[in-house]
Design a protein around this motif. Structure first.
Motif, PDB file in Angstrom:
ATOM      1  N   ARG A   1      39.116  38.584  44.749  1.00  9.46           N
ATOM      2  CA  ARG A   1      38.596  37.408  44.024  1.00  9.46           C
ATOM      3  C   ARG A   1      37.496  37.818  43.056  1.00  9.46           C
ATOM      4  N   GLN A   2      36.661  38.762  43.462  1.00 11.04           N
ATOM      5  CA  GLN A   2      35.594  39.231  42.573  1.00 11.04           C
ATOM      6  C   GLN A   2      36.181  39.945  41.363  1.00 11.04           C
ATOM      7  N   ILE A   3      37.197  40.754  41.587  1.00  7.65           N
ATOM      8  CA  ILE A   3      37.863  41.437  40.468  1.00  7.65           C
ATOM      9  C   ILE A   3      38.480  40.410  39.524  1.00  7.65           C
ATOM     10  N   GLU A   4      39.156  39.401  40.071  1.00  8.07           N
ATOM     11  CA  GLU A   4      39.758  38.357  39.236  1.00  8.07           C
ATOM     12  C   GLU A   4      38.691  37.677  38.382  1.00  8.07           C
ATOM     13  N   HIS A   5      37.566  37.368  38.999  1.00  5.51           N
ATOM     14  CA  HIS A   5      36.452  36.749  38.264  1.00  5.51           C
ATOM     15  C   HIS A   5      35.945  37.691  37.171  1.00  5.51           C
ATOM     16  N   ASN A   6      35.744  38.947  37.518  1.00  2.00           N
ATOM     17  CA  ASN A   6      35.223  39.919  36.555  1.00  2.00           C
ATOM     18  C   ASN A   6      36.186  40.150  35.395  1.00  2.00           C
ATOM     19  N   VAL A   7      37.486  40.087  35.664  1.00  2.00           N
ATOM     20  CA  VAL A   7      38.480  40.217  34.590  1.00  2.00           C
ATOM     21  C   VAL A   7      38.317  39.058  33.609  1.00  2.00           C
ATOM     22  N   ARG A   8      38.162  37.852  34.118  1.00  2.00           N
ATOM     23  CA  ARG A   8      37.974  36.680  33.249  1.00  2.00           C
ATOM     24  C   ARG A   8      36.689  36.795  32.439  1.00  2.00           C
ATOM     25  N   VAL A   9      35.606  37.220  33.086  1.00  2.00           N
ATOM     26  CA  VAL A   9      34.320  37.358  32.396  1.00  2.00           C
ATOM     27  C   VAL A   9      34.419  38.420  31.306  1.00  2.00           C
TER      28      VAL A   9
ATOM     29  N   GLY B   1      40.218  34.123  25.309  1.00  2.00           N
ATOM     30  CA  GLY B   1      40.216  32.977  26.205  1.00  2.00           C
ATOM     31  C   GLY B   1      41.391  33.049  27.166  1.00  2.00           C
ATOM     32  N   LEU B   2      41.105  32.918  28.444  1.00  2.00           N
ATOM     33  CA  LEU B   2      42.167  32.991  29.449  1.00  2.00           C
ATOM     34  C   LEU B   2      42.397  31.642  30.124  1.00  2.00           C
ATOM     35  N   SER B   3      42.226  30.559  29.370  1.00  2.00           N
ATOM     36  CA  SER B   3      42.371  29.230  29.958  1.00  2.00           C
ATOM     37  C   SER B   3      43.812  28.928  30.384  1.00  2.00           C
ATOM     38  N   HIS B   4      44.780  29.603  29.815  1.00  2.00           N
ATOM     39  CA  HIS B   4      46.182  29.395  30.164  1.00  2.00           C
ATOM     40  C   HIS B   4      46.763  30.638  30.842  1.00  2.00           C
ATOM     41  N   VAL B   5      45.888  31.360  31.541  1.00  2.00           N
ATOM     42  CA  VAL B   5      46.290  32.624  32.160  1.00  2.00           C
ATOM     43  C   VAL B   5      45.923  32.618  33.639  1.00  2.00           C
ATOM     44  N   PHE B   6      46.839  33.080  34.455  1.00  2.00           N
ATOM     45  CA  PHE B   6      46.566  33.317  35.867  1.00  2.00           C
ATOM     46  C   PHE B   6      46.217  34.789  36.013  1.00  2.00           C
ATOM     47  N   VAL B   7      45.147  35.066  36.735  1.00  2.00           N
ATOM     48  CA  VAL B   7      44.728  36.437  37.008  1.00  2.00           C
ATOM     49  C   VAL B   7      44.848  36.646  38.508  1.00  2.00           C
ATOM     50  N   PHE B   8      45.680  37.598  38.901  1.00  2.00           N
ATOM     51  CA  PHE B   8      45.876  37.919  40.311  1.00  2.00           C
ATOM     52  C   PHE B   8      45.463  39.373  40.533  1.00  2.00           C
ATOM     53  N   SER B   9      44.802  39.624  41.649  1.00  2.00           N
ATOM     54  CA  SER B   9      44.431  40.986  42.013  1.00  2.00           C
ATOM     55  C   SER B   9      44.800  41.228  43.464  1.00  2.00           C
ATOM     56  N   ARG B  10      45.358  42.379  43.704  1.00  2.00           N
ATOM     57  CA  ARG B  10      45.681  42.788  45.077  1.00  2.00           C
ATOM     58  C   ARG B  10      45.377  44.275  45.188  1.00  2.00           C
ATOM     59  N   GLY B  11      44.305  44.579  45.889  1.00  2.00           N
ATOM     60  CA  GLY B  11      43.912  45.972  46.061  1.00  2.00           C
ATOM     61  C   GLY B  11      43.581  46.669  44.750  1.00  2.00           C
TER      62      GLY B  11
ATOM     63  N   THR C   1      43.662  39.666  54.507  1.00  2.00           N
ATOM     64  CA  THR C   1      42.350  39.039  54.383  1.00  2.00           C
ATOM     65  C   THR C   1      41.234  40.047  54.201  1.00  2.00           C
ATOM     66  N   GLY C   2      41.474  41.311  54.480  1.00  2.00           N
ATOM     67  CA  GLY C   2      40.431  42.320  54.362  1.00  2.00           C
ATOM     68  C   GLY C   2      39.970  42.554  52.944  1.00  2.00           C
ATOM     69  N   SER C   3      40.841  42.389  51.972  1.00  2.00           N
ATOM     70  CA  SER C   3      40.469  42.683  50.594  1.00  2.00           C
ATOM     71  C   SER C   3      40.401  41.447  49.717  1.00  2.00           C
ATOM     72  N   SER C   4      40.572  40.260  50.281  1.00  2.00           N
ATOM     73  CA  SER C   4      40.641  39.059  49.451  1.00  2.00           C
ATOM     74  C   SER C   4      39.330  38.772  48.729  1.00  2.00           C
ATOM     75  N   ALA C   5      38.191  39.040  49.357  1.00  2.00           N
ATOM     76  CA  ALA C   5      36.908  38.790  48.698  1.00  2.00           C
ATOM     77  C   ALA C   5      36.744  39.702  47.495  1.00  2.00           C
ATOM     78  N   SER C   6      37.060  40.975  47.652  1.00  2.00           N
ATOM     79  CA  SER C   6      36.920  41.885  46.517  1.00  2.00           C
ATOM     80  C   SER C   6      37.969  41.579  45.452  1.00  2.00           C
TER      81      SER C   6
ATOM     82  N   VAL D   1      37.502  46.780  33.866  1.00  2.00           N
ATOM     83  CA  VAL D   1      36.699  46.205  34.948  1.00  2.00           C
ATOM     84  C   VAL D   1      36.649  47.183  36.120  1.00  2.00           C
ATOM     85  N   ASP D   2      35.468  47.350  36.704  1.00  2.00           N
ATOM     86  CA  ASP D   2      35.310  48.201  37.882  1.00  2.00           C
ATOM     87  C   ASP D   2      36.194  47.704  39.012  1.00  2.00           C
ATOM     88  N   GLY D   3      36.888  48.616  39.656  1.00  2.00           N
ATOM     89  CA  GLY D   3      37.750  48.272  40.777  1.00  2.00           C
ATOM     90  C   GLY D   3      39.197  48.049  40.402  1.00  2.00           C
ATOM     91  N   VAL D   4      39.489  47.911  39.110  1.00  2.00           N
ATOM     92  CA  VAL D   4      40.868  47.705  38.672  1.00  2.00           C
ATOM     93  C   VAL D   4      41.575  49.065  38.620  1.00  2.00           C
TER      94      VAL D   4
END
Length: 97
Positions: free
Chosen positions: A32-40, A48-58, A25-30, A83-86
């Motif tokens: 989620r932000q990375i996942e969002h930024n990857v999509r953006v 278009g990533l409408s049929h794509v799952f984006v997962f980030s872990r650390g 749970t310590g890194s889940s917020a960041s 993307v920053d953080g990737v």
């Protein structure tokens, strides 16, 4: 048939990855932000990533699903890496119909 297979694949992937994401749970917020930024960033590059799952872990990003054009596979990976953080990108995308 295609929708059923895609939905089943999505549930299987989400079911295997979701417990691992929620365990840290310590890194889940960041993550989620990375996942969002990857999509953006992908959208900014015309992918278009409408049929794509984006997962980030650390900062390690995994892309799973399909994109309409073969060129979009590489562009999605490149835009995710920018993307920053990737820290790494595991590009499991395929060209769909």
């Amino acid at each position: 048939m295609k929708t059923t297979m895609t939905s089943t694949l999505a549930l299987l992937i989400a079911g295997t990855l979701a417990p691992a994401v929620h365990a840290d749970t310590g890194s889940s917020a960041s993550d989620r932000q990375i996942e969002h930024n990857v999509r953006v960033n992908a959208a900014r590059h015309g992918v278009g990533l409408s049929h794509v799952f984006v997962f980030s872990r650390g900062g390690a990003v995994t892309l799973v699903g399909w994109v309409p054009q073969h060129e979009d596979v590489a562009m999605a990976g490149q835009s995710a890496a920018a993307v920053d953080g990737v820290t790494s990108v595991n590009n499991q995308l395929a060209r769909g119909r």
